[in-house]
Enzyme design. Structure first.
Site, PDB file in Angstrom:
ATOM      1  N   ASP A  93       0.834  -1.206   0.000  1.00 42.49           N
ATOM      2  CA  ASP A  93       0.000   0.000   0.000  1.00 42.49           C
ATOM      3  C   ASP A  93       0.865   1.251   0.000  1.00 42.49           C
ATOM      4  O   ASP A  93       2.004   1.248   0.478  1.00 42.49           O
ATOM      5  CB  ASP A  93      -0.975   0.008   1.180  1.00 42.49           C
ATOM      6  CG  ASP A  93      -0.292  -0.032   2.540  1.00 42.49           C
ATOM      7  OD1 ASP A  93       0.688  -0.793   2.685  1.00 42.49           O
ATOM      8  OD2 ASP A  93      -0.729   0.689   3.458  1.00 42.49           O
ATOM      9  N   GLU A 122      -0.196  -0.792   5.921  1.00 41.14           N
ATOM     10  CA  GLU A 122       0.885  -0.240   6.746  1.00 41.14           C
ATOM     11  C   GLU A 122       0.801   1.273   6.822  1.00 41.14           C
ATOM     12  O   GLU A 122       1.037   1.862   7.878  1.00 41.14           O
ATOM     13  CB  GLU A 122       2.244  -0.651   6.185  1.00 41.14           C
ATOM     14  CG  GLU A 122       3.418  -0.405   7.136  1.00 41.14           C
ATOM     15  CD  GLU A 122       4.016   0.999   7.051  1.00 41.14           C
ATOM     16  OE1 GLU A 122       4.789   1.383   7.948  1.00 41.14           O
ATOM     17  OE2 GLU A 122       3.711   1.727   6.083  1.00 41.14           O
TER      18      GLU A 122
END
Length: 381
Positions: free
Chosen positions: A71, A137
């Site tokens: 991500d 994250e």
């Protein structure tokens, strides 16, 4: 191959916590090369669901695990990017541009290439190579690495050493290895006074003078002098809100938010106690009421350099002819979850352009990172 992998990975619009197919791409690639893989989706509600991957080649010890995230942070202005597209990799002047190039799709690409080349060139090697990847994250980090680690351990897997591919280097590849991180605690302070007309201050109680005094003391206090591996703890005011749209009204209340990044001399609880003592003193003086809330999603941690950490540092020095320093600087990362299971290092690309417009990495830096990862696998396995 790391350039090919990186270009492909940048093409996935994996804005946290979305995955957009990046995990499936890696899953398919690793399956083709003999990895045993499993994709797990965690999260109670669809809006919270996070895609995670664990893939392993071999079942013997030691298990060297690359921990990372696909991500990326959001992009505000696409027009300012090369080719007006942060999710289409652009190669110019020896650099690869694109969102996530350094944080941290570049490191993923390098470890993919290094591990697959190592397996091809070293049949029958001892040990195992694994990947633990998430799409959560950069956001809440609630259903990603933390839950996936618990899951794989429940399944009987054990990680002996982890490499977290965060962009850790400062001026050149190899100058910094992170072996710990500062903690983070967020505060929200509400102060209630008494509203009134600015012409009649004696009939009101303005909460702002009290807040100003509090914030002045908090921002000037020296929390500590730092330690061998940690810089000094630091408080930053992040928001002040009165909600007062007129200039002739004394506000009834005010709110402020601030954050403390702290080293291993403190905990969120000890800092909250210290902060509240200051707040309580001024609120008593100004005869106002207050409410203080705090939350911490990450405590500080530091590892004693283990044999494998020292071995990794030696590989960096031997490969790149630069002696790396051990550091704990920067923000928080998923290393805070990994350290509960095994020793680790955080080592990746330069941090300079992470999260910025026209994020990029030099192709020469990708080669250096690939070389370190490959040589470490040679040394350990």
């Amino acid at each position: 191959m790391y350039i090919h992998y990186l270009k492909d990975l940048i093409g996935f619009k994996s804005v946290t916590p979305e995955n957009d197919g990046a995990i499936e791409y890696i899953d398919d690639l690793l399956k083709q090369h003999g990895f045993k893989t499993e994709i797990k989706i965690f999260g109670d509600f669809k809006s919270e669901q996070v895609t995670n991957l664990y893939a392993i080649f071999g079942r013997n010890e030691p298990n060297i695990c690359f921990v990372g995230h696909v991500d990326v942070v959001p992009v505000d202005n696409h027009a300012l990017w090369h080719n007006s597209s942060p999710f289409k990799a652009s190669k110019q002047d020896g650099k690869i541009y694109g969102r996530g190039a350094v944080d941290m799709k570049g490191a993923i690409a390098c470890f993919l290439a290094a591990s697959l080349d190592f397996i091809k060139n070293n049949a029958g090697f001892k040990g195992s190579i694994s990947f633990l990847l998430t799409s959560d994250e950069e956001g809440k980090a609630k259903h990603g690495t933390k839950e996936m680690l618990q899951y794989i351990y429940d399944q009987g897997y054990k990680v002996d050493f982890a490499i977290v591919g965060e962009p850790t280097c400062e001026k050149e590849i190899g100058d910094t290895i992170k072996i710990g991180r500062r903690g983070s605690v967020n505060f929200k302070l509400n102060i209630d006074g008494l509203a009134g007309h600015v012409a009649y201050p004696h009939k009101a109680n303005n909460p702002l003078p009290c807040l100003i005094k509090i914030l002045h003391e908090l921002t000037n206090i020296r929390l500590d002098e730092g330690t061998e591996f940690f810089q000094n703890s630091n408080l930053e005011v992040t928001n002040i809100d009165v909600g007062n749209e007129t200039s002739n009204v004394i506000p009834a209340s005010t709110e402020a938010s601030f954050n403390i990044r702290f080293n291993n001399l403190h905990s969120a609880e000890t800092l909250a106690k210290q902060v509240e003592e200051i707040i309580k003193r001024y609120c008593k003086e100004y005869k106002v009421d207050y409410k203080l809330e705090y939350s911490s999603f990450a405590g500080s941690f530091i590892q004693n350099p283990s044999a494998k950490i020292k071995e990794f540092a030696k590989v960096v020095e031997h490969t790149l002819k630069i002696k790396p320093k051990f550091s704990t600087s920067g923000g928080t990362s998923d290393a805070r979850f990994v350290k509960n299971y095994c020793p680790l290092v955080e080592f990746g690309l330069l941090s300079e352009t992470a999260h910025k417009i026209n994020e990029y990495t030099k192709i020469s830096d990708l080669q250096k990172l690939y070389d370190v990862y490959y040589n470490f696998l040679i040394k350990i396995l």
